[in-house]
Design a protein around this motif. Structure first.
Motif, PDB file in Angstrom:
ATOM      1  N   ARG A 176      55.014  25.632 -50.302  1.00 23.04           N
ATOM      2  CA  ARG A 176      54.914  24.416 -49.615  1.00 23.04           C
ATOM      3  C   ARG A 176      55.663  24.573 -48.543  1.00 23.04           C
ATOM      4  N   VAL A 177      54.542  23.704 -47.277  1.00 23.61           N
ATOM      5  CA  VAL A 177      55.113  23.957 -46.275  1.00 23.61           C
ATOM      6  C   VAL A 177      55.061  22.272 -45.565  1.00 23.61           C
ATOM      7  N   PRO A 178      56.306  22.182 -44.915  1.00 26.67           N
ATOM      8  CA  PRO A 178      56.035  21.048 -44.291  1.00 26.67           C
ATOM      9  C   PRO A 178      54.832  20.958 -42.696  1.00 26.67           C
ATOM     10  N   VAL A 179      54.567  19.984 -42.237  1.00 31.87           N
ATOM     11  CA  VAL A 179      53.647  19.500 -41.436  1.00 31.87           C
ATOM     12  C   VAL A 179      54.075  18.287 -40.636  1.00 31.87           C
ATOM     13  N   VAL A 180      54.353  19.078 -39.389  1.00 30.00           N
ATOM     14  CA  VAL A 180      54.970  18.328 -37.974  1.00 30.00           C
ATOM     15  C   VAL A 180      54.207  17.797 -36.855  1.00 30.00           C
ATOM     16  N   LYS A 181      53.749  16.864 -36.470  1.00 31.46           N
ATOM     17  CA  LYS A 181      53.415  16.184 -35.287  1.00 31.46           C
ATOM     18  C   LYS A 181      54.089  15.518 -34.207  1.00 31.46           C
ATOM     19  N   GLU A 182      54.292  16.291 -32.816  1.00 29.54           N
ATOM     20  CA  GLU A 182      55.058  16.047 -31.939  1.00 29.54           C
ATOM     21  C   GLU A 182      56.347  16.077 -31.811  1.00 29.54           C
ATOM     22  N   GLY A 183      56.836  16.636 -33.608  1.00 32.24           N
ATOM     23  CA  GLY A 183      58.148  17.073 -33.685  1.00 32.24           C
ATOM     24  C   GLY A 183      58.914  16.685 -34.335  1.00 32.24           C
ATOM     25  N   VAL A 184      58.062  16.314 -34.975  1.00 31.09           N
ATOM     26  CA  VAL A 184      58.642  15.046 -36.329  1.00 31.09           C
ATOM     27  C   VAL A 184      57.607  15.414 -37.937  1.00 31.09           C
ATOM     28  N   LEU A 185      58.076  15.512 -38.474  1.00 34.60           N
ATOM     29  CA  LEU A 185      57.670  15.953 -40.554  1.00 34.60           C
ATOM     30  C   LEU A 185      57.321  14.687 -40.456  1.00 34.60           C
ATOM     31  N   VAL A 186      55.644  14.864 -40.947  1.00 34.95           N
ATOM     32  CA  VAL A 186      54.558  13.552 -40.969  1.00 34.95           C
ATOM     33  C   VAL A 186      54.449  14.220 -42.591  1.00 34.95           C
ATOM     34  N   ALA A 187      54.241  15.005 -43.381  1.00 33.92           N
ATOM     35  CA  ALA A 187      53.954  15.508 -44.846  1.00 33.92           C
ATOM     36  C   ALA A 187      54.724  16.862 -45.049  1.00 33.92           C
ATOM     37  N   ILE A 188      54.353  16.878 -46.369  1.00 29.21           N
ATOM     38  CA  ILE A 188      55.046  18.524 -46.560  1.00 29.21           C
ATOM     39  C   ILE A 188      53.169  18.949 -47.988  1.00 29.21           C
ATOM     40  N   VAL A 189      52.962  19.732 -47.687  1.00 30.80           N
ATOM     41  CA  VAL A 189      51.832  19.957 -48.085  1.00 30.80           C
ATOM     42  C   VAL A 189      52.627  21.122 -49.206  1.00 30.80           C
ATOM     43  N   SER A 190      51.137  20.919 -50.194  1.00 33.85           N
ATOM     44  CA  SER A 190      51.758  22.377 -51.654  1.00 33.85           C
ATOM     45  C   SER A 190      50.549  23.128 -51.949  1.00 33.85           C
ATOM     46  N   ARG A 191      50.556  23.595 -52.779  1.00 29.56           N
ATOM     47  CA  ARG A 191      49.866  24.814 -53.583  1.00 29.56           C
ATOM     48  C   ARG A 191      49.095  23.588 -54.414  1.00 29.56           C
ATOM     49  N   ALA A 192      49.920  23.117 -54.774  1.00 31.49           N
ATOM     50  CA  ALA A 192      48.909  21.541 -56.086  1.00 31.49           C
ATOM     51  C   ALA A 192      48.444  21.060 -54.763  1.00 31.49           C
ATOM     52  N   ASN A 193      48.798  20.005 -54.300  1.00 30.03           N
ATOM     53  CA  ASN A 193      48.247  19.156 -53.464  1.00 30.03           C
ATOM     54  C   ASN A 193      46.680  19.266 -52.622  1.00 30.03           C
ATOM     55  N   ILE A 194      46.850  21.131 -52.644  1.00 30.79           N
ATOM     56  CA  ILE A 194      45.532  21.371 -52.242  1.00 30.79           C
ATOM     57  C   ILE A 194      44.150  21.546 -53.321  1.00 30.79           C
ATOM     58  N   ILE A 195      44.339  22.365 -55.014  1.00 31.96           N
ATOM     59  CA  ILE A 195      44.113  22.197 -56.273  1.00 31.96           C
ATOM     60  C   ILE A 195      43.523  20.404 -56.082  1.00 31.96           C
ATOM     61  N   GLN A 196      44.459  20.426 -56.545  1.00 29.02           N
ATOM     62  CA  GLN A 196      44.034  18.420 -56.235  1.00 29.02           C
ATOM     63  C   GLN A 196      42.864  18.212 -55.473  1.00 29.02           C
ATOM     64  N   ALA A 197      42.959  18.300 -54.540  1.00 28.36           N
ATOM     65  CA  ALA A 197      41.979  18.171 -53.232  1.00 28.36           C
ATOM     66  C   ALA A 197      40.696  18.694 -53.472  1.00 28.36           C
ATOM     67  N   LEU A 198      40.978  20.088 -54.427  1.00 27.63           N
ATOM     68  CA  LEU A 198      39.454  20.436 -54.133  1.00 27.63           C
ATOM     69  C   LEU A 198      38.853  20.092 -55.565  1.00 27.63           C
ATOM     70  N   ILE A 199      39.471  19.578 -56.603  1.00 25.33           N
ATOM     71  CA  ILE A 199      39.014  18.763 -57.797  1.00 25.33           C
ATOM     72  C   ILE A 199      38.383  17.794 -57.468  1.00 25.33           C
ATOM     73  N   SER A 200      39.113  16.791 -56.192  1.00 25.62           N
ATOM     74  CA  SER A 200      39.005  15.420 -56.592  1.00 25.62           C
ATOM     75  C   SER A 200      37.222  15.649 -55.649  1.00 25.62           C
ATOM     76  N   LYS A 201      37.502  16.385 -54.961  1.00 23.04           N
ATOM     77  CA  LYS A 201      36.392  16.910 -53.856  1.00 23.04           C
ATOM     78  C   LYS A 201      34.728  16.208 -55.443  1.00 23.04           C
ATOM     79  N   GLY A 202      33.306  15.843 -54.592  1.00 23.00           N
ATOM     80  CA  GLY A 202      32.501  14.944 -56.351  1.00 23.00           C
ATOM     81  C   GLY A 202      32.013  16.381 -55.803  1.00 23.00           C
TER      82      GLY A 202
END
Length: 135
Positions: free
Chosen positions: A25-51
């Motif tokens: 997993r990796v933190p997502v930073v925008k203008e020095g502020v943490l906005v999210a944490i993305v994991s491998r599982a999140n990527i897989i879930q996004a791929l599965i949810s695609k039509g």
């Protein structure tokens, strides 16, 4: 404690960062502020949810090769599809997972090579310390 912390922006290729740094997993930073944490599982879930229409089409010959290979493997006790995965891409068969012996690993390769349309075989399988029914 880790000094060189991996972080990304919204314009970074997430999967490349996860793979290159060997992290889950990796933190997502925008203008020095943490906005999210993305994991491998999140990527897989996004791929599965695609039509289904949004996903790339799989060449029918690859599906046929995989189907024929799995049918062949199902006929042999040494080939437990519960402990391995078979991927076919452009006629190249890739094995992932575990087998019970070096002989079984070689037999996988021979089984794949016997199927029409197979260009090459890459066997990434490992030999398990315990019989497959324990895995």
């Amino acid at each position: 404690m880790t000094v060189d912390i991996a972080k990304i922006t919204e314009f970074t290729f997430i999967s490349e960062t996860l793979e290159k740094r060997k992290i889950k997993r990796v933190p997502v930073v925008k203008e020095g502020v943490l906005v999210a944490i993305v994991s491998r599982a999140n990527i897989i879930q996004a791929l599965i949810s695609k039509g289904e229409g949004d996903l790339p089409k799989v060449d029918a010959s690859n599906q046929e090769i995989r189907s024929k290979l799995l049918q062949e493997l199902d006929q042999h006790a040494w080939a437990s599809t519960a402990t391995m995965n078979v991927v076919v891409n452009d006629g190249v068969v890739l094995f992932w997972g575990f087998v019970e012996s070096d002989e079984a690993k070689e037999a996988l390769k021979l089984a794949a090579e016997s199927i029409s349309g197979v260009k090459s075989v890459k066997n990434n399988s490992g030999v398990s310390a315990a019989p497959p029914y324990y895995i």
